[in-house]
Design a protein around this motif. Structure first.
Motif, short mmCIF file in Angstrom:
data_model
loop_
_atom_site.label_atom_id
_atom_site.label_comp_id
_atom_site.label_asym_id
_atom_site.label_seq_id
_atom_site.Cartn_x
_atom_site.Cartn_y
_atom_site.Cartn_z
N LEU A 23 0.83 -1.20 0.00
CA LEU A 23 0.00 0.00 0.00
C LEU A 23 0.87 1.26 0.00
O LEU A 23 0.63 2.19 -0.78
N ALA A 26 2.53 2.04 -3.28
CA ALA A 26 1.68 2.64 -4.31
C ALA A 26 1.89 4.14 -4.40
O ALA A 26 1.64 4.74 -5.45
N PHE A 157 -7.67 -5.67 2.55
CA PHE A 157 -8.01 -4.32 2.09
C PHE A 157 -6.76 -3.55 1.68
O PHE A 157 -6.72 -2.90 0.63
N ALA A 158 -5.72 -3.60 2.53
CA ALA A 158 -4.49 -2.87 2.23
C ALA A 158 -3.83 -3.39 0.97
O ALA A 158 -3.33 -2.61 0.15
N VAL A 160 -5.26 -4.97 -1.63
CA VAL A 160 -6.06 -4.60 -2.80
C VAL A 160 -5.92 -3.11 -3.09
O VAL A 160 -5.75 -2.68 -4.25
N ALA A 161 -5.97 -2.29 -2.02
CA ALA A 161 -5.84 -0.85 -2.20
C ALA A 161 -4.47 -0.50 -2.79
O ALA A 161 -4.36 0.36 -3.67
N GLY A 162 -3.43 -1.18 -2.31
CA GLY A 162 -2.10 -0.93 -2.84
C GLY A 162 -2.01 -1.25 -4.31
O GLY A 162 -1.40 -0.50 -5.09
N GLN A 163 -2.62 -2.36 -4.73
CA GLN A 163 -2.59 -2.72 -6.15
C GLN A 163 -3.36 -1.72 -6.99
O GLN A 163 -2.92 -1.33 -8.08
N LEU A 164 -4.52 -1.28 -6.47
CA LEU A 164 -5.33 -0.33 -7.22
C LEU A 164 -4.64 1.02 -7.33
O LEU A 164 -4.57 1.62 -8.41
N PHE A 165 -4.10 1.51 -6.21
CA PHE A 165 -3.41 2.80 -6.24
C PHE A 165 -2.13 2.70 -7.05
O PHE A 165 -1.75 3.63 -7.76
N ARG A 168 -2.69 3.10 -10.70
CA ARG A 168 -3.50 4.26 -11.07
C ARG A 168 -2.92 5.06 -12.22
O ARG A 168 -3.63 5.86 -12.84
#
Length: 489
Positions: A23, A26, A157-158, A160-165, A168
């Protein structure tokens, strides 16, 4: 603490540590993610013989295999740390700290991240230690699963959020914004009869999806054209920095080029052909003014990979390419820009995501693969392979044997085939597109029913016929006649 809960404590704490690091990465550079940084360090430290084994065995899935193996090892470490901490959190805490040191060391030695990148493994370590001690206390004080579920959920959550961010960066949007790339000098049309697809050869032009990819990047660099720049410096009179738009605004040239990987075994698949659009390397270097005594163009990728090309050769050959097969380069093939040099194996000439061109000497600088036992200069060797019939394949009626030959930049003059060690027979060649591309061939034979072995060899336009002796790719490319055993029914 029960063994099952102890093992789960170690696993969830490990997952939390990796997710937290991912995360934070990212925001400071995805390559700083401890999992990826350690993976990249493993690639860099792996001896050449093991890398060759991985490429030969797993092909383009070698990096996926590495990540899976790392995951298996980490799972074992997490379970072991949990079991060792049944009576005290100290062993698991120590393991978390040691893994954190490994992550920090991997990140600070990466050439493609900034100073803030160290925050990712530091956050990973802190999260791992806290999660482990918290879960250990929860397990001792209560039989409730609430703490475990909350921590596991936060880890997911962390991550998935890291991968999404981390994803980006709108690379695809940047590619689409490039629009049409219209070359001032177009490549000649591929003539009818350049390939024998119906007989089993590849199509003459390789699509981006099918184009081979062998590189050291564990994750594909994500660079927007608007933010990319190419530095040209070193032994030049006029150092320069070129933006994407400045390159695009120059006179673009389209060339049909076959690229070949030095890791290709005899009969191997790591060769492809495309129409590349860009500017000539020589034009840029002459504009910069090459100083006397320079003999190497040292190129660096955004991910830190380096390659050294013979300067006298690239002054006359090759492109700084920004397009491939009528569109901007795909991200996995080097967007926004890469080098494309016909006649040299890719490890000394085909740097993807290129950001730096240093005019220097071979005595001063060494590319990534040179200290690992590969040759400094790597001209492509004349080679050929049989594409059909396949190994242990079956043929009905007449035997049509078809394949591919290459000898960049000299060109293929002849391909011969023999059956069961008999006399050589010259094959029909496909249309000759250029000396910098591969050439397809076919031969039709009347053979008796039963098992047969076909061999092929190519001769380049200088009159040199490929070597029969079987040699491994190290240090400067494989040699040997490709053979296939098949059955006529």
């Amino acid at each position: 603490m029960k063994p099952a809960k102890a093992a789960l404590t170690g696993l969830i704490a490990l997952a939390t540590a990796l997710a937290a690091g991912h995360l934070v990465a990212a925001f400071v550079g995805l390559s700083a993610s401890p999992y990826l940084a350690v993976g990249n360090a493993a690639i860099d430290l792996t001896p050449s013989w093991l890398k060759d084994f991985a490429v030969t065995t797993f092909g383009t899935a070698d990096k996926l295999v590495l990540l899976i193996c790392m995951g298996v090892v980490l799972v074992g470490i997490g379970i072991g740390a949990g079991l060792a901490s049944r009576n005290s959190p100290a062993p698991g805490t120590l393991v978390a700290v040691l893994l954190g040191f490994v992550g920090v060391a991997a990140v600070v030695t990466r050439p493609d991240v900034g100073q803030l990148a160290v925050l990712a493994p530091v956050a990973s370590t802190a999260a791992g230690v806290y999660a482990f001690r918290y879960l250990h206390r929860e397990a001792e004080e209560s039989e409730s699963r609430r703490g475990f579920l909350i921590t596991a959920g936060l880890a997911v959550f962390a991550g998935v959020a890291g991968q999404l961010f981390g994803s980006r960066t709108d690379v695809e949007g940047s590619r689409q914004a490039v629009g049409d790339l219209t070359p001032k000098v177009k490549a000649p049309e591929i003539p009818v009869g350049a390939d024998f697809v119906k007989d089993g050869t590849p199509s003459f032009i390789t699509s981006g999806d099918d184009f081979y990819r062998i590189d050291t990047a564990l994750s594909v660099p994500r660079i927007r054209a608007e933010e990319w720049a190419l530095r040209v410096h070193g032994m030049v009179e006029r150092p320069m920095v070129l933006t994407f738009e400045e390159i695009r605004s120059r006179d673009l040239v389209e060339e049909t080029v076959t690229l070949t990987c030095v890791s290709n075994e005899v009969g191997g698949p790591y060769i492809s052909t495309a129409n590349f659009v860009g500017v000539r390397i020589g034009d840029v270097l002459r504009e910069a003014g090459v100083k006397a005594g320079a003999d190497q163009l040292f190129s660096t990728s955004d991910d830190g990979f380096t390659a050294g090309s013979p300067l006298d050769y690239v002054l006359e050959n090759g492109l700084i390419a920004i397009g491939m097969n009528g569109e901007p380069l795909p991200a996995e093939h080097g967007f926004p820009a890469r080098l494309v040099v016909p006649g040299l194996y890719g490890y000394v000439s085909a740097t993807k995501w290129v950001t730096d061109l240093n005019v220097t000497t071979f005595a001063k600088d060494q590319g990534y693969w040179i200290p690992r036992g590969w040759a400094t200069r790597a001209p492509i060797k004349v080679s050929s392979r049989i594409d059909r019939p396949t190994r242990m394949g079956k043929v009905q009626g007449k035997a049509v044997i078809a394949g591919t030959a290459w000898a960049q930049p000299k060109g293929v003059a002849k391909v011969e085939v023999r059956i069961d060690g008999g006399p050589w027979r010259e094959a029909q060649l496909g249309a000759d597109v250029s000396d910098t591309t591969w050439r397809m061939w076919r031969v039709e034979l009347e053979l008796s029913k039963g098992s047969h072995t076909a061999e092929c060899r190519a001769t380049d336009k200088s009159g040199f016929t490929q070597d029969q002796a079987r040699l491994d790719p190290v240090p400067d490319g494989a040699t040997g006649w490709h053979s296939v055993t098949f059955t006529v029914e």
